[in-house]
Design an enzyme around this catalytic site. Structure first.
Site, short mmCIF file in Angstrom:
data_model
loop_
_atom_site.label_atom_id
_atom_site.label_comp_id
_atom_site.label_asym_id
_atom_site.label_seq_id
_atom_site.Cartn_x
_atom_site.Cartn_y
_atom_site.Cartn_z
N THR A 94 -4.73 0.91 -3.43
CA THR A 94 -5.34 2.07 -4.09
C THR A 94 -5.16 1.91 -5.60
OG1 THR A 94 -4.81 3.42 -2.17
CG2 THR A 94 -5.38 4.58 -4.21
N ASP B 99 0.84 -1.21 0.00
CA ASP B 99 0.00 0.00 0.00
C ASP B 99 0.87 1.26 0.00
OD1 ASP B 99 -2.40 1.33 -0.12
OD2 ASP B 99 -2.75 1.32 2.05
N ASN C 261 0.85 7.48 2.53
CA ASN C 261 1.56 6.63 3.49
C ASN C 261 3.06 6.91 3.54
OD1 ASN C 261 -0.82 5.39 4.23
ND2 ASN C 261 -0.59 3.71 2.76
#
Length: 489
Positions: free
Chosen positions: A180, A139, A144
């Site tokens: 995503t 991810d 992030n």
């Protein structure tokens, strides 16, 4: 298996303002009461049942915690502690307060490739630490990639959010569809076996955006984006890469390879000439003015990208809504427990009522039988009572008759007694007369009567006998009481 502390996190930490939120998690700033040190508390909603789709499965939370407990690296967020309550698992993490990398770079007036590689290299070093331990993040995206502190000359990169991270076991095939869409690798889109290579693809997309302010595969819809990824539909448009070095584009091109075997590994990426060539370049302030002005366009586009990407994401209130939902579910569960208890109580009460009804019916039947018996006995008693009452009246009548007879007898007795007394007096007078007569005979005898003749005694004896017999026949001998017929005068 990860061990979660069952104490209340609020007993050890003062929980403050919200820092960010995701679908089933919310991050808040907190301060440890014992040391005063600042941390970030990540509240993860637990899924209450396997059938539900709300919340995170406990095994997924345990996997994230287990991975974080194995990690200690300057470019990766550190796990400090873990708590658990009825609805949440709370991860106490290192506080990363510098914000997102892209937000920081978008605020700069200029950006050079040299500066970009300093941040890309930190990302690579953090991922290298993970990949040497066979851990894939799965991810990696701008949200992030955070900065520990942005108020320093070269902020330190911190990789966060290991909710999708997996440890890749050798020989085991692992497939999943997550991440995503803008940053996922083709093997995820095509549901093919996954490995560490998926992270390298994401790094290629991040680098592309960082240098151009444009997203290589982003389409109008999610399906368009995934289709572009699967078709490898991207280009280095001169509008965005007209002043980007060939080494940089080569770095990106070697990362965005559909064939995972041709894709750069983490070690290859660290050794890439673009990364190596910019390790000891001069300070950005010494870059010629002409290039700085051209680099400003990329910064402007990056700012536009970050603004667009942030504004295109609606406020994520899923956790808050789910928290309310969880509270409602908890309330409903409590109500169901109450209803269950009421149902049990109702069943118990119904059993008691049925038992009481059965007892009542038995008693009623017994009372009816007893009532019939009592009515029969009462009827018999009433009959006996009437019989006795009749006998009593008969006896009373007889007693009245007897009393009347006694009264008549008493009157007759009185009459007889009076008559008796009169006869007694008359008889006494007669006897006296007889005695006088007899006495006169005795006198005559003594003066010259009959010698040697006991006339008086003989006569007296005969008279006495005759009188007694007469009186006995007449009065039953009662008149002789008190009369001495042998009296000699």
């Amino acid at each position: 298996m990860a061990v979660f502390k069952q104490e209340k996190v609020e007993d050890f930490y003062e929980v403050g303002e919200e820092l960010g939120s995701g679908q089933f998690a919310i991050v808040k700033q907190c301060r440890e009461k014992s040391s005063g040190q600042e941390f970030a508390a990540k509240f993860i909603k637990k899924r209450q049942s396997n059938a539900s789709r709300r919340g995170v499965l406990r095994e997924e939370i345990e996997r994230e915690v287990s991975i974080l407990q194995q990690i200690r690296h300057p470019n990766i967020v550190t796990l400090h502690d873990v708590y658990e309550n009825k609805t949440d698992v709370v991860l106490i993490l290192e506080l990363v307060s510098g914000g997102e990398l892209f937000d920081f770079l978008a605020q700069k007036e200029s950006l050079s490739e040299e500066e970009a590689t300093q941040f890309i290299k930190q990302i690579l070093e953090g991922v290298h630490y993970l990949h040497t331990r066979n851990i894939a993040h799965f991810d990696l995206k701008p949200e992030n990639i955070m900065l520990l502190d942005k108020n320093v000359p070269l902020p330190r990169i911190k990789l966060i959010d290991f909710g999708l991270a997996h440890k890749i076991a050798e020989g085991a095939e692992f497939k999943n569809i997550f991440g995503t869409p803008e940053f996922v690798a083709p093997e995820i889109v095509n549901y093919e076996p996954l490995g560490l290579e998926a992270d390298m693809w994401s790094i290629g997309v991040i680098t592309y955006i960082l240098l151009s302010g444009a997203s290589p595969f982003l389409g109008e819809t999610k399906q368009d984006t995934l289709g572009n990824i699967s078709a490898m539909n991207y280009v280095f448009d001169d509008e965005f890469f007209g002043h980007t070095s060939e080494l940089a584009k080569s770095f990106i091109r070697q990362l965005l390879q559909k064939d995972t075997k041709k894709r750069l590994t983490i070690q290859d990426a660290l050794n890439h000439p673009w990364i190596k060539s910019n390790e000891h370049k001069e300070e950005p302030s010494k870059v010629p003015e002409r290039k700085r002005e051209r680099r400003q366009l990329k910064t402007k586009r990056l700012r536009e990208y970050t603004v667009k990407s942030h504004s295109s994401m609606p406020p994520n209130n899923t956790y808050v809504n789910f928290e309310r939902f969880a509270q409602v579910v908890e309330d409903i569960a409590a109500m169901e427990d109450t209803f269950s208890q009421l149902a049990l109580a109702h069943d118990g009460l119904q059993e008691d009522i049925d038992a009481l009804v059965s007892i009542y019916n038995e008693k009623e039947l017994w009372y009816k039988e007893e009532s019939e018996s009592i009515r029969h006995e009462l009827s018999q008693l009433r009959y006996e009572f009437r019989k006795v009452e009749a006998q009593r009246r008969s006896v009373q009548e007889d007693m009245r008759n007897v009393e009347g007879g006694i009264s008549r007898v008493s009157e007759r007795y009185k009459e007889r007694h009076a008559h008796f007394e009169a006869l007694q007096k008359e008889l006494g007078a007669e006897l006296q007369w007889v005695q006088e007569v007899v006495g006169s005979f005795q006198v005559t005898g003594s003066n010259g009567g009959f010698p040697n003749c006991s006339f008086s005694s003989v006569f007296n004896a005969d008279v006495n006998e005759a009188l007694k017999e007469l009186l006995n026949r007449t009065c039953g001998g009662e008149l002789l009481t008190g009369i001495n017929l042998d009296q000699q005068r």
